[in-house]
Design a protein around this motif. Structure first.
Motif, PDB file in Angstrom:
ATOM      1  N   VAL A  48       0.816  -1.131  -0.117  1.00 51.48           N
ATOM      2  CA  VAL A  48      -0.037  -0.227  -0.120  1.00 51.48           C
ATOM      3  C   VAL A  48       0.736   1.208   0.017  1.00 51.48           C
ATOM      4  O   VAL A  48       0.595   2.303  -0.428  1.00 51.48           O
ATOM      5  CB  VAL A  48      -0.896   0.011   1.167  1.00 51.48           C
ATOM      6  CG1 VAL A  48      -0.426   0.389   2.340  1.00 51.48           C
ATOM      7  CG2 VAL A  48      -2.204   0.837   0.803  1.00 51.48           C
ATOM      8  N   PRO A 273     -12.319   5.813   7.491  1.00 50.62           N
ATOM      9  CA  PRO A 273     -11.117   6.625   6.926  1.00 50.62           C
ATOM     10  C   PRO A 273     -11.674   7.869   6.218  1.00 50.62           C
ATOM     11  O   PRO A 273     -12.655   7.899   5.642  1.00 50.62           O
ATOM     12  CB  PRO A 273     -10.460   5.615   6.008  1.00 50.62           C
ATOM     13  CG  PRO A 273     -10.974   4.399   6.355  1.00 50.62           C
ATOM     14  CD  PRO A 273     -12.294   4.431   6.900  1.00 50.62           C
ATOM     15  N   GLN A 275      -9.199  10.449   4.926  1.00 49.40           N
ATOM     16  CA  GLN A 275      -8.191  10.976   4.158  1.00 49.40           C
ATOM     17  C   GLN A 275      -7.715  12.216   4.152  1.00 49.40           C
ATOM     18  O   GLN A 275      -6.621  12.633   4.167  1.00 49.40           O
ATOM     19  CB  GLN A 275      -8.413  10.059   2.805  1.00 49.40           C
ATOM     20  CG  GLN A 275      -8.791   8.828   2.688  1.00 49.40           C
ATOM     21  CD  GLN A 275      -8.142   7.744   3.231  1.00 49.40           C
ATOM     22  OE1 GLN A 275      -6.963   7.869   3.833  1.00 49.40           O
ATOM     23  NE2 GLN A 275      -8.293   6.477   3.272  1.00 49.40           N
ATOM     24  N   ARG A 287     -12.955  10.146  -3.679  1.00 50.32           N
ATOM     25  CA  ARG A 287     -13.632   9.504  -2.189  1.00 50.32           C
ATOM     26  C   ARG A 287     -15.000   9.370  -2.031  1.00 50.32           C
ATOM     27  O   ARG A 287     -15.738   8.975  -1.501  1.00 50.32           O
ATOM     28  CB  ARG A 287     -13.050  10.129  -1.015  1.00 50.32           C
ATOM     29  CG  ARG A 287     -11.602   9.938  -0.809  1.00 50.32           C
ATOM     30  CD  ARG A 287     -11.055   8.388  -0.389  1.00 50.32           C
ATOM     31  NE  ARG A 287     -11.899   7.920   1.023  1.00 50.32           N
ATOM     32  CZ  ARG A 287     -11.802   6.961   1.537  1.00 50.32           C
ATOM     33  NH1 ARG A 287     -11.360   5.904   0.473  1.00 50.32           N
ATOM     34  NH2 ARG A 287     -12.444   6.553   2.537  1.00 50.32           N
ATOM     35  N   ASP A 313      -8.312   7.075   9.039  1.00 48.57           N
ATOM     36  CA  ASP A 313      -6.980   7.303   8.380  1.00 48.57           C
ATOM     37  C   ASP A 313      -7.072   8.411   7.774  1.00 48.57           C
ATOM     38  O   ASP A 313      -7.837   9.014   7.147  1.00 48.57           O
ATOM     39  CB  ASP A 313      -6.858   5.842   7.152  1.00 48.57           C
ATOM     40  CG  ASP A 313      -6.883   4.699   7.668  1.00 48.57           C
ATOM     41  OD1 ASP A 313      -6.651   4.283   8.841  1.00 48.57           O
ATOM     42  OD2 ASP A 313      -7.220   3.821   6.730  1.00 48.57           O
ATOM     43  N   TYR A 346       1.782  10.591   2.261  1.00 46.46           N
ATOM     44  CA  TYR A 346       1.445   9.982   0.544  1.00 46.46           C
ATOM     45  C   TYR A 346       2.799   9.366  -0.234  1.00 46.46           C
ATOM     46  O   TYR A 346       3.933   9.741   0.174  1.00 46.46           O
ATOM     47  CB  TYR A 346       0.986  11.308  -0.184  1.00 46.46           C
ATOM     48  CG  TYR A 346       0.959  10.741  -1.641  1.00 46.46           C
ATOM     49  CD1 TYR A 346      -0.166  10.124  -1.949  1.00 46.46           C
ATOM     50  CD2 TYR A 346       1.594  11.228  -2.574  1.00 46.46           C
ATOM     51  CE1 TYR A 346      -0.331   9.684  -3.360  1.00 46.46           C
ATOM     52  CE2 TYR A 346       1.626  10.871  -3.959  1.00 46.46           C
ATOM     53  CZ  TYR A 346       0.374  10.137  -4.492  1.00 46.46           C
ATOM     54  OH  TYR A 346       0.465   9.788  -5.421  1.00 46.46           O
ATOM     55  N   SER A 347       2.399   8.248  -0.635  1.00 43.89           N
ATOM     56  CA  SER A 347       3.506   7.217  -1.486  1.00 43.89           C
ATOM     57  C   SER A 347       2.910   6.967  -2.804  1.00 43.89           C
ATOM     58  O   SER A 347       2.052   6.215  -2.717  1.00 43.89           O
ATOM     59  CB  SER A 347       3.811   6.368  -0.411  1.00 43.89           C
ATOM     60  OG  SER A 347       4.573   5.190  -1.120  1.00 43.89           O
ATOM     61  N   ARG A 349       1.908   4.839  -5.827  1.00 43.76           N
ATOM     62  CA  ARG A 349       1.939   3.681  -6.088  1.00 43.76           C
ATOM     63  C   ARG A 349       1.654   3.593  -7.806  1.00 43.76           C
ATOM     64  O   ARG A 349       0.851   4.094  -8.186  1.00 43.76           O
ATOM     65  CB  ARG A 349       0.840   3.030  -5.457  1.00 43.76           C
ATOM     66  CG  ARG A 349       0.823   3.144  -4.050  1.00 43.76           C
ATOM     67  CD  ARG A 349       2.264   2.976  -3.261  1.00 43.76           C
ATOM     68  NE  ARG A 349       2.698   1.591  -3.083  1.00 43.76           N
ATOM     69  CZ  ARG A 349       3.862   1.167  -3.750  1.00 43.76           C
ATOM     70  NH1 ARG A 349       4.767   1.927  -4.056  1.00 43.76           N
ATOM     71  NH2 ARG A 349       4.280  -0.144  -3.708  1.00 43.76           N
TER      72      ARG A 349
HETATM   73  N1  SAH Z   1     -10.095   0.029   2.216  1.00 41.49           N
HETATM   74  C1  SAH Z   1      -9.626   0.903   3.253  1.00 41.49           C
HETATM   75  C2  SAH Z   1      -8.490   1.413   3.191  1.00 41.49           C
HETATM   76  C3  SAH Z   1      -7.284   0.493   2.792  1.00 41.49           C
HETATM   77  S1  SAH Z   1      -5.640   1.086   2.593  1.00 41.49           S
HETATM   78  C4  SAH Z   1     -10.619   2.163   2.913  1.00 41.49           C
HETATM   79  O1  SAH Z   1     -10.571   2.827   2.092  1.00 41.49           O
HETATM   80  O2  SAH Z   1     -11.125   2.565   4.179  1.00 41.49           O
HETATM   81  C5  SAH Z   1      -5.429   1.503   4.251  1.00 41.49           C
HETATM   82  C6  SAH Z   1      -4.977   3.101   4.343  1.00 41.49           C
HETATM   83  O3  SAH Z   1      -3.822   3.372   3.807  1.00 41.49           O
HETATM   84  C7  SAH Z   1      -5.683   4.140   3.632  1.00 41.49           C
HETATM   85  O4  SAH Z   1      -7.035   4.378   4.545  1.00 41.49           O
HETATM   86  C8  SAH Z   1      -5.052   5.126   3.274  1.00 41.49           C
HETATM   87  O5  SAH Z   1      -5.043   6.136   4.470  1.00 41.49           O
HETATM   88  C9  SAH Z   1      -3.502   4.671   3.294  1.00 41.49           C
HETATM   89  N2  SAH Z   1      -3.111   4.509   1.874  1.00 41.49           N
HETATM   90  C10 SAH Z   1      -3.442   3.929   0.946  1.00 41.49           C
HETATM   91  N3  SAH Z   1      -2.810   4.395  -0.300  1.00 41.49           N
HETATM   92  C11 SAH Z   1      -1.654   5.205   0.059  1.00 41.49           C
HETATM   93  C12 SAH Z   1      -0.643   5.727  -0.523  1.00 41.49           C
HETATM   94  N4  SAH Z   1      -0.625   5.744  -1.587  1.00 41.49           N
HETATM   95  N5  SAH Z   1      -0.097   6.737   0.288  1.00 41.49           N
HETATM   96  C13 SAH Z   1      -0.074   6.768   1.689  1.00 41.49           C
HETATM   97  N6  SAH Z   1      -1.257   5.906   2.344  1.00 41.49           N
HETATM   98  C14 SAH Z   1      -2.079   5.283   1.575  1.00 41.49           C
END
Ligand code: SAH
Ligand code: SF4
Length: 453
Positions: A48, A273, A275, A287, A313, A346-347, A349
């Motif tokens: 993730v 979450p 965000q 979202r 989150d 933030y990372s 992906r």
């Molecule tokens: N399905 C869950 C989240 C799964 S990932 C939901 O949407 O509620 C868990 C957490 O990782 C996310 O809520 C988000 O805050 C974080 N996350 C996901 N992708 C990310 C990224 N690219 N960079 C940083 N944090 C990330």
């Protein structure tokens, strides 16, 4: 053979590792006492954020160096595909998140044929073995009365930053009758608390290509399907607590509140979450809610129960996140009054929509924003918990406290950790899974202290 599973990442991965453990035990393998003692090591990976992926790959590398039969499973495997063998040429096998049911068979093949580099990532298959549970659930201090149960796999939300839909595939809701049968079997083995798992559980029932009339808990569309499933689970004898994660504000309907009112065993806690608190960033993230809609969901829950616990989150440093956007997140967190928050930097992906945007918030700034939110949360957590001093909590015992074995720890319905002294000898320690009433006498940001009534 003696095996050891090393798990990174979310509860989904914890659950998948448990299922693999159960499948390996059923195939005649044996749980090793430690990593060193194991002949086969499986690393269940997360992708993730980039760092999570690196940790798992690093761990697998160490296991290969220690001459173990080494396999990887989980999300990083799916993301890297066959490139995983470029990073780890001596890796014995790699299995994607929907293929873990094949692991016992793959290990047999490897032992028989000395095959190397077995890759099973499949595409969008329905995993097999999802309902397998070892006899003793979640080891450690939590005892054997709690269990995770997968209700929904994959995700079709496609938030801009998130790699989960790419690695865990399309959404698939497990038929309600399968879930109810699994939980019934767990209850008969002494499980009292279940946590229903899905990336966005309130979308339960939206998509299941093979779904027929008997599979659905109700024909009423997805907003209705999840509350119906909760009711079905709450009606299983022996299940005293039901948790679920993760939630989405769109699912906080009147129907959900009605289920809360009817069934006290549905815990008064949501992991919701958010965000970001900025409408501009939320829209870019895809979202599907605004700040106002999110806060309306919070108000609905708190109007129902002022002690309703909320955790979240947050991502800091999303591409283009300005100081003003960040301030919006700070104020939203204060208005929502979260009990706990997980803050992520933030990372980018590969393959996600936001990866095409410049990752323009410098790392030092991400770290600063991260720290500001953690500091705010510390103050808020203390304030929220101070308000509970003098109240009596219904606590499910988990076992001796990690820090002091003469203290007992458990959780209230809001998932808050409660710790109390054991009067007299340690042998008067209540059993894991017992329900006790504790009056709160002191509070820390993440722990309540009290005395048994
Ligand atoms: N399905 C869950 C989240 C799964 S990932 C939901 O949407 O509620 C868990 C957490 O990782 C996310 O809520 C988000 O805050 C974080 N996350 C996901 N992708 C990310 C990224 N690219 N960079 C940083 N944090 C990330
Ligand atoms: Fe990722 Fe969004 Fe799906 Fe959660 S809901 S797994 S954040 S895409």
């Amino acid at each position: 053979m003696k095996f050891w599973i090393h798990t990174y990442g979310c509860q989904m991965n914890v659950r998948d590792s448990e299922a693999v453990e159960a499948l390996l035990l059923a195939a005649g393998h044996e749980q090793a006492q430690s990593e060193e003692d194991a002949e086969v090591v499986i690393v269940n990976s997360c992708t993730v954020r980039q760092k999570a992926e690196e940790k798992a790959v690093g761990k697998a590398g160490n296991m290969i160096a220690a001459k173990k039969i080494t396999g990887m499973m989980g999300c990083a495997v799916k993301r890297m595909g066959k490139d995983i063998f470029k990073r780890l040429p001596k890796l014995d096998f790699a299995v994607g998140p929907r293929r873990f049911g094949l692991i016992p068979h793959i290990i047999d093949e490897i032992v028989k044929t000395r095959a190397k580099g077995v890759l099973e990532i499949g595409d969008d298959e329905t995993p097999t073995g999802m309902d397998a549970h070892p006899d003793i659930q979640r080891s450690g201090t939590t005892g054997c009365f709690q269990s995770y149960v997968t209700i929904l796999i994959g995700c079709d939300n496609r938030c801009s930053y998130c790699i989960v839909p790419d690695v865990r595939g399309h959404e698939y809701s497990r038929p309600a009758r399968e879930i109810v049968a699994e939980i019934g079997a767990l209850a008969s083995r002494g499980v009292k608390e279940v946590c229903l798992l899905g990336q966005s559980v309130l979308r339960y029932g939206v998509r299941n290509p093979a779904w027929d009339e008997r599979d659905a808990p109700s024909p009423g569309g997805y907003i209705e399907a999840f509350p119906r499933l909760l009711e079905a689970v709450a009606s299983i004898p022996g299940i005293e607590r039901i948790r679920f994660t993760s939630a989405h504000p769109k699912g906080c309907t009147d129907e959900l509140i009605r289920v809360y009112k009817t069934f006290p065993q549905v815990c008064r806690h949501l992991h919701l979450p958010v965000q970001s608190g900025s409408d501009r960033v939320l829209a870019q993230m895809g979202r599907r809610y605004t700040r106002a809609e999110y806060l309306a969901a919070v108000k609905k829950l708190r109007d129902f129960d002022p002690e309703f616990a909320l955790t979240t989150d947050v991502i800091v440093g999303y591409p283009g996140e300005t100081e003003a956007d960040f301030e919006q997140t700070r104020t939203l967190m204060e208005e929502a009054g979260f009990d706990n928050a997980f803050i992520f930097k933030y990372s980018p992906r590969p393959g996600t929509r936001s990866a095409a945007l410049p990752d323009d918030v410098p790392m030092v700034e991400k770290e600063r924003r991260n720290q500001v939110l953690l500091d705010d949360q510390e103050v808020r957590g203390q304030r929220n918990n101070d308000r509970l001093i003098g109240t009596v909590r219904e606590v499910m015992v988990e076992g001796p406290s990690k820090r002091n074995r003469l203290r007992c720890a458990g959780r209230d319905s809001g998932n808050r950790i409660v710790v109390w002294e054991i009067p007299g000898e340690a042998c008067s320690m209540p059993a894991p899974g017992d329900m006790v009433r504790i009056r709160i006498t002191a509070a820390h940001p993440q722990i309540l202290l009290g005395e048994p009534l």
